[in-house]
Write an enzyme that holds these catalytic residues in place. Structure first.
Site, PDB file in Angstrom:
ATOM      1  N   PRO A 145      41.781  38.767  39.445  1.00 27.06           N
ATOM      2  CA  PRO A 145      41.452  38.158  38.562  1.00 27.06           C
ATOM      3  C   PRO A 145      40.415  36.823  38.909  1.00 27.06           C
ATOM      4  O   PRO A 145      39.847  36.557  37.452  1.00 27.06           O
ATOM      5  CB  PRO A 145      42.865  37.227  37.741  1.00 27.06           C
ATOM      6  CG  PRO A 145      44.008  36.712  39.749  1.00 27.06           C
ATOM      7  CD  PRO A 145      43.295  38.218  40.236  1.00 27.06           C
ATOM      8  N   GLY A 146      39.677  37.240  39.773  1.00 26.84           N
ATOM      9  CA  GLY A 146      37.868  37.242  39.686  1.00 26.84           C
ATOM     10  C   GLY A 146      38.232  35.812  40.787  1.00 26.84           C
ATOM     11  O   GLY A 146      36.402  35.236  40.112  1.00 26.84           O
ATOM     12  N   ASP A 153      36.978  45.913  39.252  1.00 24.09           N
ATOM     13  CA  ASP A 153      38.755  46.202  39.452  1.00 24.09           C
ATOM     14  C   ASP A 153      39.186  47.768  38.381  1.00 24.09           C
ATOM     15  O   ASP A 153      38.421  48.182  37.520  1.00 24.09           O
ATOM     16  CB  ASP A 153      39.526  45.147  38.930  1.00 24.09           C
ATOM     17  CG  ASP A 153      41.024  45.161  38.772  1.00 24.09           C
ATOM     18  OD1 ASP A 153      40.748  44.445  40.084  1.00 24.09           O
ATOM     19  OD2 ASP A 153      41.157  45.706  38.402  1.00 24.09           O
ATOM     20  N   ASP A 200      39.363  42.897  49.397  1.00 23.60           N
ATOM     21  CA  ASP A 200      40.425  42.025  49.029  1.00 23.60           C
ATOM     22  C   ASP A 200      41.595  43.479  48.057  1.00 23.60           C
ATOM     23  O   ASP A 200      41.695  43.595  47.027  1.00 23.60           O
ATOM     24  CB  ASP A 200      40.747  41.203  47.818  1.00 23.60           C
ATOM     25  CG  ASP A 200      41.964  40.166  48.085  1.00 23.60           C
ATOM     26  OD1 ASP A 200      43.214  40.535  49.039  1.00 23.60           O
ATOM     27  OD2 ASP A 200      41.998  38.977  47.529  1.00 23.60           O
ATOM     28  N   CYS A 224      47.321  39.613  51.013  1.00 22.42           N
ATOM     29  CA  CYS A 224      48.219  38.980  50.735  1.00 22.42           C
ATOM     30  C   CYS A 224      49.697  39.235  51.593  1.00 22.42           C
ATOM     31  O   CYS A 224      50.482  38.914  50.872  1.00 22.42           O
ATOM     32  CB  CYS A 224      48.623  37.295  49.639  1.00 22.42           C
ATOM     33  SG  CYS A 224      48.700  39.407  48.574  1.00 22.42           S
TER      34      CYS A 224
END
Length: 414
Positions: A243-244, A264, A309, A362
């Site tokens: 989301p930035g 994205d 990521d 993550c």
């Protein structure tokens, strides 16, 4: 909301995005939804022991309602008599008037038999910790004696970390303003722009948020910019940008102009990137494209730094996204690992010689982390792993201070 996650495969964040409630109603709805999803795997076994038919045979919305009622009784967030009465009334409002007596009986029985029932069910670690069995067993294999602490952290309310926009504010001034507003603030030893506040609050109430001086971002995620170390004048790619948060953090940290591409695969999610850039007064080249297919978006000019990521199981951020316990399956690990490998191979082609790529997830699973990076480095003769704090990689486990995150820093040899 709970039924939407259970039956529609939607994330709670997606369902809450259209929530128009404000104030206490908004807070109560979110608290009950997050709490019920967080403890679902325990609640459903409680329901199984109390009801005269398996939970799987109940209408999804009625089952979700019963779990919400049981969660209120279990957590103590609502007075017991109110929890029972409101759940029974909600059954009628949702079109289950004929089941109102059944709902009342289940909740009353739990009140009577609570202690003995929980003593019996909680001998099972998966039930006691409210995690799917496959996830408990996977964490036991990989994390050993640390598994209990991880499961406990997954069920805790996540800490509220803020990121100070150093272009507009200093961390010291931000802390002073927050403390003057009644919050306690805490620093992080590794993330220089991070402040944790107590108690957590609606971000819209915080001084400095509306004018772009503060953002919400976990301290572990903020480490990406510390490790990538972007410099003025460089061409930088945030390859899975939405989301930035990391896109904006890069621009806040670079001391001078740089050329940043925020990429994205989801055009819808890029809307959040654009909104954050506008609020913070920042600019980037925002593009829709698949990081694994550069031919559809790359202009042929190599990047000096790449932040990858990548999509993952999110097993390190379960406390922030408790619906991941429902939405993820064991076979997802291998599927994500294949995608991650494809993205790494593709991004390496657009990295300049001498450039650096920071690989991040993550996740807590080695298939997505250390084994993934080791396999990639073996495929690429020009790949050198750079140490992070004297170690070849950095794995942060979910703890009081931060979320679970993994980082590996790679340099493309000239």
């Amino acid at each position: 909301l709970v039924a939407g996650v259970a039956t529609g495969g939607h994330s709670l964040d997606e369902l809450l995005a259209g929530d128009a409630d404000e104030g206490s109603a908004r807070g109560l709805k979110r608290s009950l939804a997050y709490g019920t999803l967080r403890w679902h795997f325990r609640l459903v076994e409680i329901l199984r022991a109390l009801a005269d038919r398996p939970p799987e045979q109940l209408p999804p919305r009625l089952r979700a309602l019963l779990e919400v009622g049981l969660y209120q009784l279990l957590s103590g967030e609502t007075a017991p008599h109110a929890a029972v009465a409101e759940t029974v009334e909600a059954a009628r409002e949702l079109g289950f008037a004929r089941a109102a007596g059944f709902v009342n009986a289940v909740l009353r029985r739990f009140q009577r038999e609570r202690d003995a029932l929980l003593a019996r069910l909680d001998t099972d670690l998966a039930v006691r910790s409210a995690h799917p069995r496959w996830l408990v067993e996977a964490l036991q294999r990989e994390q050993g004696e640390r598994v209990d602490a991880i499961l406990e952290a997954n069920n805790a309310h996540p800490p509220m970390w803020l990121r100070v926009n150093r272009r507009r504010w200093s961390v010291a001034d931000a802390a002073a303003a927050l403390e003057a507003g009644g919050w306690q603030t805490f620093r992080h030893e590794l993330a220089g722009d991070a402040l944790r506040i107590e108690p957590p609050a609606d971000v819209r109430r915080l001084p400095g948020f509306a004018d772009g001086r503060l953002s919400v971002q976990d301290a572990a995620a903020q480490l990406a910019v510390e490790l990538l170390d972007p410099q003025a004048g460089e061409r930088i790619l945030d390859a899975c940008a939405a989301p930035g948060g990391k896109t904006c953090h890069v621009l806040e940290r670079v001391d001078g102009p740089c050329e940043l591409t925020a990429l994205d695969v989801s055009e819808a999610r890029l809307g959040r990137v654009r909104d954050s850039l506008a609020r913070l007064g920042l600019a980037a080249d925002v593009r829709t494209g698949d990081a694994g297919e550069p031919g559809t978006w790359w202009d042929g000019r190599p990047y000096d730094r790449i932040l990858a990521d990548v999509p993952c199981t999110a097993s390190g951020v379960v406390r922030r996204h408790p619906d991941a316990k429902w939405l993820r399956r064991e076979q997802d690990i291998a599927q994500f690992a294949r995608t991650q490998g494809e993205i790494l191979d593709a991004l390496w082609r657009v990295l300049a010689p001498g450039g650096k790529l920071l690989y991040a997830t993550c996740s807590l699973f080695p298939e997505e982390n250390g084994r993934q990076v080791a396999a990639f480095a073996a495929r690429q003769e020009d790949c050198m792993r750079l140490p992070i704090a004297g170690m070849p990689e950095l794995l942060l486990l979910p703890a009081e201070e931060h979320d679970g995150f993994y980082y590996a820093l790679l340099e493309k040899q000239a």
